[in-house]
Motif scaffolding. Structure first.
Motif, PDB file in Angstrom:
ATOM      1  N   PHE A  64       0.843  -1.193   0.000  1.00 32.19           N
ATOM      2  CA  PHE A  64       0.000   0.000   0.000  1.00 32.19           C
ATOM      3  C   PHE A  64       0.882   1.246   0.000  1.00 32.19           C
ATOM      4  O   PHE A  64       0.599   2.219   0.686  1.00 32.19           O
ATOM      5  CB  PHE A  64      -0.966  -0.005   1.188  1.00 32.19           C
ATOM      6  CG  PHE A  64      -2.124  -0.929   0.973  1.00 32.19           C
ATOM      7  CD1 PHE A  64      -3.340  -0.454   0.499  1.00 32.19           C
ATOM      8  CD2 PHE A  64      -1.990  -2.288   1.197  1.00 32.19           C
ATOM      9  CE1 PHE A  64      -4.396  -1.313   0.265  1.00 32.19           C
ATOM     10  CE2 PHE A  64      -3.046  -3.154   0.972  1.00 32.19           C
ATOM     11  CZ  PHE A  64      -4.253  -2.667   0.501  1.00 32.19           C
ATOM     12  N   LEU A  65       1.954   1.187  -0.794  1.00 35.97           N
ATOM     13  CA  LEU A  65       2.791   2.367  -0.986  1.00 35.97           C
ATOM     14  C   LEU A  65       2.080   3.315  -1.942  1.00 35.97           C
ATOM     15  O   LEU A  65       1.243   2.903  -2.736  1.00 35.97           O
ATOM     16  CB  LEU A  65       4.142   1.971  -1.577  1.00 35.97           C
ATOM     17  CG  LEU A  65       5.071   1.158  -0.682  1.00 35.97           C
ATOM     18  CD1 LEU A  65       6.303   0.740  -1.469  1.00 35.97           C
ATOM     19  CD2 LEU A  65       5.473   1.948   0.545  1.00 35.97           C
ATOM     20  N   ARG A  66       2.434   4.573  -1.852  1.00 39.40           N
ATOM     21  CA  ARG A  66       1.919   5.526  -2.819  1.00 39.40           C
ATOM     22  C   ARG A  66       2.813   5.496  -4.055  1.00 39.40           C
ATOM     23  O   ARG A  66       3.942   5.011  -3.999  1.00 39.40           O
ATOM     24  CB  ARG A  66       1.874   6.912  -2.179  1.00 39.40           C
ATOM     25  CG  ARG A  66       0.891   6.887  -0.984  1.00 39.40           C
ATOM     26  CD  ARG A  66       0.772   8.193  -0.301  1.00 39.40           C
ATOM     27  NE  ARG A  66      -0.068   9.069  -1.104  1.00 39.40           N
ATOM     28  CZ  ARG A  66      -0.076  10.386  -0.974  1.00 39.40           C
ATOM     29  NH1 ARG A  66       0.692  10.969  -0.093  1.00 39.40           N
ATOM     30  NH2 ARG A  66      -0.859  11.125  -1.727  1.00 39.40           N
ATOM     31  N   ASP A  85       4.221  10.715   3.332  1.00 34.25           N
ATOM     32  CA  ASP A  85       3.830  10.516   1.935  1.00 34.25           C
ATOM     33  C   ASP A  85       4.082   9.124   1.363  1.00 34.25           C
ATOM     34  O   ASP A  85       3.634   8.841   0.268  1.00 34.25           O
ATOM     35  CB  ASP A  85       4.552  11.531   1.027  1.00 34.25           C
ATOM     36  CG  ASP A  85       4.189  12.966   1.370  1.00 34.25           C
ATOM     37  OD1 ASP A  85       3.053  13.193   1.832  1.00 34.25           O
ATOM     38  OD2 ASP A  85       5.038  13.853   1.193  1.00 34.25           O
ATOM     39  N   TRP A  86       4.814   8.282   2.059  1.00 39.72           N
ATOM     40  CA  TRP A  86       5.179   6.989   1.471  1.00 39.72           C
ATOM     41  C   TRP A  86       4.038   5.991   1.447  1.00 39.72           C
ATOM     42  O   TRP A  86       3.849   5.271   0.489  1.00 39.72           O
ATOM     43  CB  TRP A  86       6.365   6.379   2.229  1.00 39.72           C
ATOM     44  CG  TRP A  86       7.676   6.844   1.690  1.00 39.72           C
ATOM     45  CD1 TRP A  86       8.058   8.144   1.487  1.00 39.72           C
ATOM     46  CD2 TRP A  86       8.766   6.035   1.264  1.00 39.72           C
ATOM     47  NE1 TRP A  86       9.325   8.180   0.977  1.00 39.72           N
ATOM     48  CE2 TRP A  86       9.788   6.903   0.835  1.00 39.72           C
ATOM     49  CE3 TRP A  86       8.975   4.664   1.228  1.00 39.72           C
ATOM     50  CZ2 TRP A  86      11.004   6.431   0.355  1.00 39.72           C
ATOM     51  CZ3 TRP A  86      10.198   4.210   0.765  1.00 39.72           C
ATOM     52  CH2 TRP A  86      11.185   5.085   0.328  1.00 39.72           C
ATOM     53  N   GLY A  91      -5.864   4.496   1.470  1.00 41.78           N
ATOM     54  CA  GLY A  91      -6.179   3.307   0.679  1.00 41.78           C
ATOM     55  C   GLY A  91      -6.267   2.062   1.551  1.00 41.78           C
ATOM     56  O   GLY A  91      -7.133   1.210   1.339  1.00 41.78           O
ATOM     57  N   LEU A  92      -5.396   1.939   2.537  1.00 41.06           N
ATOM     58  CA  LEU A  92      -5.431   0.804   3.455  1.00 41.06           C
ATOM     59  C   LEU A  92      -6.752   0.776   4.213  1.00 41.06           C
ATOM     60  O   LEU A  92      -7.382  -0.277   4.353  1.00 41.06           O
ATOM     61  CB  LEU A  92      -4.254   0.890   4.426  1.00 41.06           C
ATOM     62  CG  LEU A  92      -4.111  -0.239   5.425  1.00 41.06           C
ATOM     63  CD1 LEU A  92      -3.773  -1.548   4.734  1.00 41.06           C
ATOM     64  CD2 LEU A  92      -3.040   0.107   6.461  1.00 41.06           C
ATOM     65  N   SER A 108      -3.803  -6.250  -1.708  1.00 35.78           N
ATOM     66  CA  SER A 108      -2.735  -5.337  -2.113  1.00 35.78           C
ATOM     67  C   SER A 108      -3.309  -4.306  -3.077  1.00 35.78           C
ATOM     68  O   SER A 108      -4.259  -4.584  -3.803  1.00 35.78           O
ATOM     69  CB  SER A 108      -1.573  -6.093  -2.758  1.00 35.78           C
ATOM     70  OG  SER A 108      -1.964  -6.628  -3.999  1.00 35.78           O
ATOM     71  N   LEU A 109      -2.705  -3.125  -3.051  1.00 34.44           N
ATOM     72  CA  LEU A 109      -3.178  -2.040  -3.896  1.00 34.44           C
ATOM     73  C   LEU A 109      -2.128  -1.617  -4.913  1.00 34.44           C
ATOM     74  O   LEU A 109      -2.449  -1.285  -6.039  1.00 34.44           O
ATOM     75  CB  LEU A 109      -3.577  -0.843  -3.027  1.00 34.44           C
ATOM     76  CG  LEU A 109      -4.208   0.347  -3.708  1.00 34.44           C
ATOM     77  CD1 LEU A 109      -5.530  -0.035  -4.353  1.00 34.44           C
ATOM     78  CD2 LEU A 109      -4.426   1.474  -2.697  1.00 34.44           C
ATOM     79  N   TRP A 110      -0.846  -1.658  -4.502  1.00 30.56           N
ATOM     80  CA  TRP A 110       0.208  -1.097  -5.343  1.00 30.56           C
ATOM     81  C   TRP A 110       1.396  -2.039  -5.406  1.00 30.56           C
ATOM     82  O   TRP A 110       1.815  -2.586  -4.401  1.00 30.56           O
ATOM     83  CB  TRP A 110       0.655   0.250  -4.769  1.00 30.56           C
ATOM     84  CG  TRP A 110       1.391   1.099  -5.748  1.00 30.56           C
ATOM     85  CD1 TRP A 110       2.729   1.348  -5.779  1.00 30.56           C
ATOM     86  CD2 TRP A 110       0.835   1.808  -6.848  1.00 30.56           C
ATOM     87  NE1 TRP A 110       3.033   2.168  -6.841  1.00 30.56           N
ATOM     88  CE2 TRP A 110       1.880   2.467  -7.510  1.00 30.56           C
ATOM     89  CE3 TRP A 110      -0.462   1.951  -7.349  1.00 30.56           C
ATOM     90  CZ2 TRP A 110       1.693   3.263  -8.636  1.00 30.56           C
ATOM     91  CZ3 TRP A 110      -0.646   2.747  -8.465  1.00 30.56           C
ATOM     92  CH2 TRP A 110       0.413   3.391  -9.093  1.00 30.56           C
TER      93      TRP A 110
END
Length: 195
Positions: A64-66, A85-86, A91-92, A108-110
């Motif tokens: 879930f990093l940007r 910002d990381w 989103g989490l 997972s998103l990213w």
């Protein structure tokens, strides 16, 4: 303040026992600096929870990093960016913690390696399911959870064990509050802080 000495296995049993005593779906946050390896504890509770008949979904904030364009906007070694910002905490919460109570979780998103969406599918979380999330800097974001664990490193241990020294200033004002606050300078001999 009293500190109860434990072994790593006893710490795992403590977490599992607390989750096992809860009904319905449970969200667990295991927080600590990368040097404390919160993922190790999060991984260790999975099989014992399954042995209790609980379905478990593991999630890591590393998924879930940007996007790199956001988290690296001020360079690769900016502690302020690392702190703020990381990680995609919104989103989490939106994809894991809030919908977990309704029985759906996006694991997972990213994908940081490709710097693209992971394209993961939602997974079902049964009525007795447990979501175990590991990460760093989780516990001052008002993230919803039924159980929170913080693996605390003393300033000296944090400095000694941290490979990415540039991240250290990000932890200077971090004051997490957790259900289980664990002194973790020696992972095989943790101490559970009891008030």
């Amino acid at each position: 303040m009293k500190v109860r000495p434990l072994t790593f296995d006893a710490l795992v049993a403590e977490v599992v026992g607390r989750v096992g005593a809860m009904d319905g779906r449970v969200r667990v946050l295991v927080d600590g600096a990368p040097a404390a390896e919160p993922g190790r504890l999060a991984d260790a509770v999975v099989e014992p929870l399954r042995a209790l008949g609980r379905a478990v979904q593991r999630v890591s904030t590393q998924d879930f990093l940007r996007p790199a364009s956001v988290r690296l906007e001020h360079g690769r070694t900016d502690p302020y960016s690392y702190r703020h910002d990381w990680f995609d905490f919104h989103g989490l919460r939106r994809e894991v913690l809030d919908p977990a109570l309704d029985g759906k979780v996006l694991p997972s998103l990213w994908n940081a390696a490709t710097d693209r969406a992971s394209r993961a599918e939602y997974v079902d979380l049964p009525e007795n399911g447990v979501v175990v999330v590991d990460g760093t800097l989780l516990l001052d974001r008002w993230l919803p959870a039924e159980l929170t664990v913080h693996l605390w490193l003393s300033p000296g241990a944090l400095k000694r064990k941290t490979t990415e020294q540039w991240t250290l200033p990000a932890f200077e004002d971090y004051e997490p509050v957790a259900d289980l606050f664990v002194r973790y300078d020696h992972p095989e001999r943790p101490g559970l802080v009891e008030s």
